[in-house]
Design an enzyme around this catalytic site. Structure first.
Site, PDB file in Angstrom:
ATOM      1  N   HIS A 275       0.844  -1.196   0.000  1.00 16.13           N
ATOM      2  CA  HIS A 275       0.000   0.000   0.000  1.00 16.13           C
ATOM      3  C   HIS A 275       0.883   1.250   0.000  1.00 16.13           C
ATOM      4  O   HIS A 275       0.719   2.143  -0.835  1.00 16.13           O
ATOM      5  CB  HIS A 275      -0.935   0.004   1.209  1.00 16.13           C
ATOM      6  CG  HIS A 275      -1.621   1.321   1.440  1.00 16.13           C
ATOM      7  ND1 HIS A 275      -2.585   1.809   0.588  1.00 16.13           N
ATOM      8  CD2 HIS A 275      -1.465   2.263   2.401  1.00 16.13           C
ATOM      9  CE1 HIS A 275      -2.997   2.992   1.019  1.00 16.13           C
ATOM     10  NE2 HIS A 275      -2.333   3.301   2.121  1.00 16.13           N
TER      11      HIS A 275
ATOM     12  N   ASP B  31       7.551  20.871 -26.846  1.00 15.06           N
ATOM     13  CA  ASP B  31       7.648  19.525 -26.246  1.00 15.06           C
ATOM     14  C   ASP B  31       8.643  19.616 -25.098  1.00 15.06           C
ATOM     15  O   ASP B  31       9.193  20.685 -24.825  1.00 15.06           O
ATOM     16  CB  ASP B  31       8.108  18.486 -27.279  1.00 15.06           C
ATOM     17  CG  ASP B  31       7.697  17.066 -26.875  1.00 15.06           C
ATOM     18  OD1 ASP B  31       7.653  16.786 -25.660  1.00 15.06           O
ATOM     19  OD2 ASP B  31       7.408  16.243 -27.769  1.00 15.06           O
TER      20      ASP B  31
ATOM     21  N   TRP C 263       7.323  -0.136   3.531  1.00 16.07           N
ATOM     22  CA  TRP C 263       7.828   0.680   2.413  1.00 16.07           C
ATOM     23  C   TRP C 263       9.157   1.301   2.800  1.00 16.07           C
ATOM     24  O   TRP C 263       9.913   1.736   1.948  1.00 16.07           O
ATOM     25  CB  TRP C 263       6.820   1.763   2.032  1.00 16.07           C
ATOM     26  CG  TRP C 263       6.978   3.054   2.769  1.00 16.07           C
ATOM     27  CD1 TRP C 263       6.475   3.354   4.001  1.00 16.07           C
ATOM     28  CD2 TRP C 263       7.703   4.226   2.346  1.00 16.07           C
ATOM     29  NE1 TRP C 263       6.842   4.627   4.365  1.00 16.07           N
ATOM     30  CE2 TRP C 263       7.590   5.200   3.372  1.00 16.07           C
ATOM     31  CE3 TRP C 263       8.429   4.552   1.200  1.00 16.07           C
ATOM     32  CZ2 TRP C 263       8.188   6.452   3.286  1.00 16.07           C
ATOM     33  CZ3 TRP C 263       9.019   5.811   1.128  1.00 16.07           C
ATOM     34  CH2 TRP C 263       8.892   6.740   2.162  1.00 16.07           C
TER      35      TRP C 263
ATOM     36  N   SER D 162      12.611   8.211 -12.497  1.00 14.57           N
ATOM     37  CA  SER D 162      12.457   9.527 -11.872  1.00 14.57           C
ATOM     38  C   SER D 162      13.624  10.442 -12.208  1.00 14.57           C
ATOM     39  O   SER D 162      13.434  11.641 -12.430  1.00 14.57           O
ATOM     40  CB  SER D 162      12.345   9.398 -10.352  1.00 14.57           C
ATOM     41  OG  SER D 162      11.149   8.763 -10.018  1.00 14.57           O
TER      42      SER D 162
ATOM     43  N   HIS E 122      12.977  12.022   3.412  1.00 18.11           N
ATOM     44  CA  HIS E 122      12.293  13.266   3.737  1.00 18.11           C
ATOM     45  C   HIS E 122      12.197  14.235   2.571  1.00 18.11           C
ATOM     46  O   HIS E 122      11.124  14.777   2.333  1.00 18.11           O
ATOM     47  CB  HIS E 122      12.762  13.946   5.010  1.00 18.11           C
ATOM     48  CG  HIS E 122      11.606  14.739   5.530  1.00 18.11           C
ATOM     49  ND1 HIS E 122      10.615  14.183   6.291  1.00 18.11           N
ATOM     50  CD2 HIS E 122      11.193  15.990   5.256  1.00 18.11           C
ATOM     51  CE1 HIS E 122       9.660  15.076   6.490  1.00 18.11           C
ATOM     52  NE2 HIS E 122       9.980  16.181   5.880  1.00 18.11           N
TER      53      HIS E 122
ATOM     54  N   GLU F 260      11.790  13.240  -0.212  1.00 13.65           N
ATOM     55  CA  GLU F 260      10.711  12.559  -0.925  1.00 13.65           C
ATOM     56  C   GLU F 260       9.336  13.067  -0.496  1.00 13.65           C
ATOM     57  O   GLU F 260       8.439  13.247  -1.310  1.00 13.65           O
ATOM     58  CB  GLU F 260      10.820  11.040  -0.694  1.00 13.65           C
ATOM     59  CG  GLU F 260       9.629  10.223  -1.165  1.00 13.65           C
ATOM     60  CD  GLU F 260       9.497  10.162  -2.676  1.00 13.65           C
ATOM     61  OE1 GLU F 260      10.460  10.549  -3.366  1.00 13.65           O
ATOM     62  OE2 GLU F 260       8.432   9.737  -3.158  1.00 13.65           O
TER      63      GLU F 260
ATOM     64  N   TYR G 130       8.554  15.958   0.346  1.00  9.44           N
ATOM     65  CA  TYR G 130       8.297  17.230  -0.334  1.00  9.44           C
ATOM     66  C   TYR G 130       8.189  17.045  -1.837  1.00  9.44           C
ATOM     67  O   TYR G 130       7.510  17.829  -2.509  1.00  9.44           O
ATOM     68  CB  TYR G 130       9.352  18.255   0.075  1.00  9.44           C
ATOM     69  CG  TYR G 130       9.117  18.662   1.507  1.00  9.44           C
ATOM     70  CD1 TYR G 130       8.120  19.592   1.800  1.00  9.44           C
ATOM     71  CD2 TYR G 130       9.779  18.075   2.557  1.00  9.44           C
ATOM     72  CE1 TYR G 130       7.821  19.925   3.106  1.00  9.44           C
ATOM     73  CE2 TYR G 130       9.493  18.395   3.872  1.00  9.44           C
ATOM     74  CZ  TYR G 130       8.512  19.327   4.139  1.00  9.44           C
ATOM     75  OH  TYR G 130       8.200  19.632   5.426  1.00  9.44           O
TER      76      TYR G 130
ATOM     77  N   SER H 274      -1.613  26.735  -6.198  1.00  8.65           N
ATOM     78  CA  SER H 274      -1.255  28.114  -6.525  1.00  8.65           C
ATOM     79  C   SER H 274      -1.705  28.505  -7.931  1.00  8.65           C
ATOM     80  O   SER H 274      -1.719  29.685  -8.266  1.00  8.65           O
ATOM     81  CB  SER H 274       0.258  28.320  -6.408  1.00  8.65           C
ATOM     82  OG  SER H 274       0.692  27.944  -5.123  1.00  8.65           O
TER      83      SER H 274
ATOM     84  N   HIS I  50      14.399  13.432  11.893  1.00 12.63           N
ATOM     85  CA  HIS I  50      13.181  13.495  12.723  1.00 12.63           C
ATOM     86  C   HIS I  50      12.332  12.238  12.552  1.00 12.63           C
ATOM     87  O   HIS I  50      11.380  12.046  13.296  1.00 12.63           O
ATOM     88  CB  HIS I  50      12.381  14.796  12.496  1.00 12.63           C
ATOM     89  CG  HIS I  50      11.689  14.911  11.179  1.00 12.63           C
ATOM     90  ND1 HIS I  50      11.434  16.108  10.577  1.00 12.63           N
ATOM     91  CD2 HIS I  50      11.178  13.987  10.341  1.00 12.63           C
ATOM     92  CE1 HIS I  50      10.805  15.909   9.427  1.00 12.63           C
ATOM     93  NE2 HIS I  50      10.646  14.631   9.271  1.00 12.63           N
ATOM     94  N   HIS I  51      12.686  11.404  11.594  1.00 11.14           N
ATOM     95  CA  HIS I  51      12.050  10.079  11.521  1.00 11.14           C
ATOM     96  C   HIS I  51      12.711   9.109  12.503  1.00 11.14           C
ATOM     97  O   HIS I  51      12.294   7.969  12.602  1.00 11.14           O
ATOM     98  CB  HIS I  51      12.170   9.513  10.105  1.00 11.14           C
ATOM     99  CG  HIS I  51      11.431  10.307   9.080  1.00 11.14           C
ATOM    100  ND1 HIS I  51      10.144  10.023   8.713  1.00 11.14           N
ATOM    101  CD2 HIS I  51      11.779  11.404   8.367  1.00 11.14           C
ATOM    102  CE1 HIS I  51       9.732  10.895   7.803  1.00 11.14           C
ATOM    103  NE2 HIS I  51      10.708  11.750   7.572  1.00 11.14           N
TER     104      HIS I  51
ATOM    105  N   THR J  66       6.181  26.939   4.971  1.00 18.40           N
ATOM    106  CA  THR J  66       4.894  26.301   4.708  1.00 18.40           C
ATOM    107  C   THR J  66       3.758  27.203   5.181  1.00 18.40           C
ATOM    108  O   THR J  66       2.748  27.371   4.490  1.00 18.40           O
ATOM    109  CB  THR J  66       4.836  24.933   5.410  1.00 18.40           C
ATOM    110  OG1 THR J  66       6.078  24.259   5.177  1.00 18.40           O
ATOM    111  CG2 THR J  66       3.718  24.099   4.889  1.00 18.40           C
TER     112      THR J  66
ATOM    113  N   LYS K 108       3.145  30.030   2.778  1.00 22.67           N
ATOM    114  CA  LYS K 108       2.324  29.641   1.633  1.00 22.67           C
ATOM    115  C   LYS K 108       0.837  29.686   1.987  1.00 22.67           C
ATOM    116  O   LYS K 108       0.021  30.222   1.236  1.00 22.67           O
ATOM    117  CB  LYS K 108       2.685  28.234   1.180  1.00 22.67           C
ATOM    118  CG  LYS K 108       3.874  28.184   0.262  1.00 22.67           C
ATOM    119  CD  LYS K 108       4.093  26.762  -0.203  1.00 22.67           C
ATOM    120  CE  LYS K 108       5.402  26.628  -0.938  1.00 22.67           C
ATOM    121  NZ  LYS K 108       5.358  27.198  -2.299  1.00 22.67           N
TER     122      LYS K 108
ATOM    123  N   ARG L  42       1.621   1.304  15.039  1.00 22.96           N
ATOM    124  CA  ARG L  42       1.421   1.067  13.613  1.00 22.96           C
ATOM    125  C   ARG L  42       1.773  -0.369  13.269  1.00 22.96           C
ATOM    126  O   ARG L  42       2.450  -1.043  14.002  1.00 22.96           O
ATOM    127  CB  ARG L  42       2.387   1.923  12.792  1.00 22.96           C
ATOM    128  CG  ARG L  42       2.272   3.358  12.930  1.00 22.96           C
ATOM    129  CD  ARG L  42       3.375   4.045  12.130  1.00 22.96           C
ATOM    130  NE  ARG L  42       3.095   3.983  10.693  1.00 22.96           N
ATOM    131  CZ  ARG L  42       3.819   4.644   9.790  1.00 22.96           C
ATOM    132  NH1 ARG L  42       4.856   5.353  10.157  1.00 22.96           N
ATOM    133  NH2 ARG L  42       3.508   4.576   8.526  1.00 22.96           N
TER     134      ARG L  42
END
Lengths: 345, 561
Positions: free
Chosen positions: B81, B110, B145, B184, B267, B269, B271, B282, B316-317, B342, B345, B464
């Site tokens: 998932h 293009d 994941w 990517s 991290h 990622e 964003y 926007s 922070h993870h 943030t 924004k 979790r």
């Protein structure tokens, strides 16, 4: 027309708020493993931070969502509305709303770092108890190096004492968590992590592994049982004895020796000479005082004769993938083993 | 390009080549619009797959002692998932949107490297199918994941951690993300070069639409973050198959090496998954407020600031892994800092609404829903930066609440805003408004019913990644409620699929500019010709198409840019 619409929106807005507050109240009052129901200073500090950030976040939430809903209502398109003035920005406003959240966040940060040093520093004075929590796949072993005893699934501690927990794993990463008493610290192979907590009042507190550690991560629970210091001392001296050897349960003892249990489990006085306080090499829990424990099989079941019989009958049905094979025991063999093991108080 | 022009000659008397048949046109195309659509359709397919996995998770957890899935299957499902939604839905969806919209927005014909573009798409498709095919072999990845070593080296069923596990589950994962990473990188390079080199005359960097800005920042994040994941998975494969011990403590390796490598990708990622959403919002908010974006420069540069800061917050993870207190103080500070741009924004979006003339078409509803929901994801995110509180709620349901408010309330709402906004450009037809509104309200309710109670479950001590829970822990009612919410979301998605199919066949014709929009992609036919623009437009402000339609009050006349 506009006013009833407005009122309707407010009513709808209040509903989730009421739900939120009532559920928080529920969270704070329940006797369950809630972090808002702290039973010791570490969890208390952590819960205080929660109430603090909840206040800050609620304020920001109400202001910003309020502005959003107000703008939606106030500036919705109506017939005959002129084209809006084309405003591209305002530097003063930008500075204001960069500085304002910065101040908020700075205050939050100060509280964060102060509390962090508080809960991360293991106190040196007062009553101390040293314990090593060993993470297995998937159950907890607790070694008391000073007292020279070993338990599994139950971590028994005295109240009002700094419990200094060393965390050890030789397999994968686990995480030690007792919501009522302390947040998580991971049990990382090769890292000597440690933590502390202290319990204010006697009771049983739910603990659980909180880092995904494989198939049965869900069933890796334990209990912290806090006893008044005198009862704790009694418990320790009981646990230091070799296993009871009551001739009444000789059949169970014989089965324990003959059915292969000793390959994984140790009982002091049967196949072990003493409590090896180093993390043990046997795969399964030490059973010397099995009968005195609250939980079995990594917290999957309460320790009752019926549950133990169920477990012995087919461990894989109770907790699929665990290391205990189905020994193919007959009902009478199970009865004898249950009687013996439960007699090991 | 060449193939498409041949197709348009009606009187060509010879047998059609494969590349000229309908199927062949899609399979051989290098047109950024066709590739963009293929990306989006593929991403949506995987969204449905990941959504079905989510429904299985919620069904298993609806009641205590759930028996719907066995533990192995549950662990595979939650791993897939997360992996599917991140790598096969949100990332390719934004790549697809960017592919379609960015060249049009900057007035290009293009992407800079059309063949590389096609290559990137096919890698995503086959990489995705490769990952999902693991289910056919009963070997779906089962290590999460985040794939923490050493669990992913021992196999989840192991007694003690012995490297070189017999099961191939995590090989599918490691090879799959390596493949997707190649795609990517190709896509990100293409965006960077396209945006830097192919802008129409007058389209300076400071006049680019904000979606283009955010795609540019996202592309740089991909270029700098992905190598870390590549290194991590490469070492994992070496450990698993060639007997190295990078993550094995018993052999002087370090399990935390994985976490540092993974999160220094992971991290940024986060964003990568949300900056394009910022870009979409926007674009949509100004058009449906009939005003320009408020504080363009601040919105653009706050995105750049977030991009830079996103490389400084990874640990922070890892607040619970036992890092030194001073290091934790650093990461708490950087995480707190990233909240500032943030917040800037959000305030600018609110100011864009202020004094506007708001029309609540479906794209606008989703964009407003995004602001409302993302705010919650921001606030509970700040709570998670409070290290001692994080000790309590990390790896609990509180984190699941946070990430779903950001990724579902945030990214998915923005994706639907984008689909409803640009569908008319891509197909020439409008999606049905009424169905869109029904979908929006179902989703708004569904998201809050599903994910809000997760905050409380986290506070109540629910960890979790557990496939079951005992009935006496006080978690029963909220879990059931969440499952109900998940099915409300599923109903919303069904409404969308119905809307999509019927509108595609008999939708209202959209014309080239149904929203009276501001940017160049609307200054051409819907759908645009393969060459996009008959003549390349000349740009004089941030809203070139607005200028063209309002010559008297054009931005370049009245505003300084």
């Amino acid at each position: 027309m506009r006013i009833p619409l407005f009122r309707g929106k407010i009513r709808w807005g209040l509903l989730p708020l009421a739900l939120l507050l009532s559920s928080l109240l529920f969270a704070a009052c329940g006797g369950n493993p809630s972090i808002l129901n702290p039973a010791g200073p570490v969890a208390q500090d952590e819960a205080n931070l929660f109430w603090f950030i909840l206040g800050v976040a609620t304020f920001v939430f109400v202001v910003v969502e309020g502005l959003l809903i107000w703008s939606i209502i106030r500036f919705r398109e109506r017939p005959g509305m002129p084209t809006p003035r084309q405003i591209h920005g305002n530097t003063t406003l930008e500075i204001v709303w960069t500085v304002a959240p910065s101040i908020f966040l700075f205050v939050v940060l100060v509280f964060t770092i102060r509390t962090m040093f508080q809960v991360d520093t293991i106190p040196t004075g007062g009553q101390q108890l040293e314990v090593t929590a060993v993470g297995h796949q998937w159950w907890w072993e607790f070694d008391y190096p000073t007292q020279k005893i070993i338990t599994a699934d139950d971590l028994v501690v005295p109240t009002g004492t700094v419990v200094h927990v060393k965390l050890y794993s030789n397999n994968v990463i686990h995480s030690f968590w007792v919501p009522n008493l302390t947040g998580k610290t991971d049990v990382v192979p090769g890292h000597d992590n440690e933590k502390w907590f202290s319990v204010d009042k006697p009771g049983t507190y739910h603990g659980q592994c909180a880092e995904y550690c494989g198939l049965q991560h869900a069933n890796m629970a334990f209990n912290v049982i806090a006893l008044p210091p005198d009862q704790f001392a009694t418990w320790v001296s009981g646990q230091q004895q070799a296993a009871a050897n009551n001739p009444q349960y000789a059949r169970g003892l014989a089965l324990f020796k003959s059915k292969g249990c000793t390959a994984c489990h140790g009982i002091v006085g049967v196949n072990l000479n003493d409590f090896n306080t180093q993390p043990q090499t046997l795969v399964g829990p030490n059973l010397t005082h099995f009968g005195s424990r609250d939980l079995i099989a990594g917290g999957v079941l309460k320790n009752t004769p019926e549950n133990l019989a169920k477990w012995l009958h087919d461990p894989q049905a109770v907790k699929p993938g665990n290391d205990m094979p189905n020994l193919g025991l007959s009902q009478s063999e199970i009865n004898d083993l249950v009687a013996y093991l439960e007699s090991l108080k | 390009m060449a193939t498409s022009t041949i197709v348009e000659r009606p009187a060509l008397v010879r047998q059609k080549r494969f590349s000229e048949t309908y199927i062949g046109q899609w399979l051989t195309t290098t047109d950024h619009k066709k590739i963009g659509i293929m990306y989006m359709v593929t991403a949506f397919f995987f969204f449905v797959v990941g959504g079905l996995e989510a429904l299985l998770i919620r069904t298993q957890l609806a009641l205590p002692d759930g028996k719907v899935l066995d533990p192995q299957t549950y662990n595979e499902i939650f791993t897939m998932h997360g992996t599917t939604m991140i790598f096969l839905f949100v990332m390719p969806m934004f790549t697809g949107l960017g592919n379609y919209v960015v060249p049009l927005m900057i007035g290009a014909r293009d992407m800079a490297f059309p063949r590389l573009n096609a290559f990137g798409y096919w890698i995503v498709l086959f990489g995705g199918l490769f990952l999902q095919s693991s289910f056919l072999f009963h070997a779906a990845p089962d290590g999460g994941w985040f794939a923490y070593a050493p669990l992913t080296e021992c196999g989840v069923q192991g007694v003690n951690c012995i490297p070189a596990t017999p099961s191939i589950n995590m090989d599918f994962w490691a090879l799959g993300v390596l493949l997707l990473g190649i795609s990517s990188i190709a896509g990100a390079l293409n965006f960077v070069v396209t945006i830097f080199k192919l802008r129409a005359p007058g389209m300076t960097i400071n006049r680019m639409p904000l979606f283009v800005w955010m795609t540019l920042v996202t592309s740089f994040l991909l270029l700098f973050a992905l190598p870390s994941l590549t290194a991590a998975s490469g070492l994992l494969l070496l450990d698993r198959h060639l007997g190295t011990h990078f993550y094995q403590a018993a052999f002087n390796g370090d399990p935390l090496l994985w976490q540092h490598l993974f999160w220094s990708f992971g991290h940024p990622e986060v964003y990568i998954l949300i900056l394009p959403a910022f870009g979409i919002v926007s674009e949509v908010l100004p058009v449906f407020s009939r005003k320009p974006i408020f504080g363009y420069t601040f919105v653009a540069w706050s995105g750049v600031a977030i991009g830079f800061l996103s490389f400084t917050v990874w640990a922070h993870h890892m607040f619970a892994v036992g890092l030194p207190v001073v290091a934790q103080a650093f990461f708490a500070t950087s995480t707190t800092l990233i909240a500032i741009p943030t917040a800037v924004k959000i305030f600018n979006w609110l100011a864009t609404l202020y004094g506007g003339k708001l029309s609540f078409k479906t794209p606008m509803l989703f964009a407003l829903g995004f602001v409302a929901m993302f705010l919650i994801g921001g606030l509970n995110g700040v709570a998670l930066a409070i290290v001692p509180f994080d000790y309590q709620v990390t790896d609990s349901y509180f984190v699941i609440a946070h990430l779903h408010y950001v990724l579902f309330g945030g990214a998915v709402f923005a994706i639907f805003a984008a689909i409803f906004y640009w569908f008319p450009k891509m197909t020439g037809k409008l999606l049905n408004e009424r169905l869109g509104q029904i979908q929006f309200w179902l989703m708004l309710i569904g998201v809050n019913v599903t994910f809000f109670p997760m905050h409380i479950l986290g506070l109540l001590g629910m960890p979790r990644r557990i496939y079951t829970y005992a009935p006496d822990l006080g978690w029963n009612e909220l879990n059931l409620l969440e499952t109900v919410g998940a099915f409300i979301i599923a109903a919303a998605i069904l409404v969308f699929l119905f809307n999509f199919v019927t509108s595609l066949r008999q939708g209202q014709p959209a014309g080239s500019d149904p929203w009276d929009a501001f940017t160049l992609e609307w200054d051409t036919a819907s759908p645009p010709e393969p060459y996009n623009f008959k003549t390349i437009p000349v740009v004089r402000s941030r809203r070139p198409f607005y200028d063209k339609k309002n010559p008297e009050t054009a931005d370049w006349k009245v505003a300084v840019h």
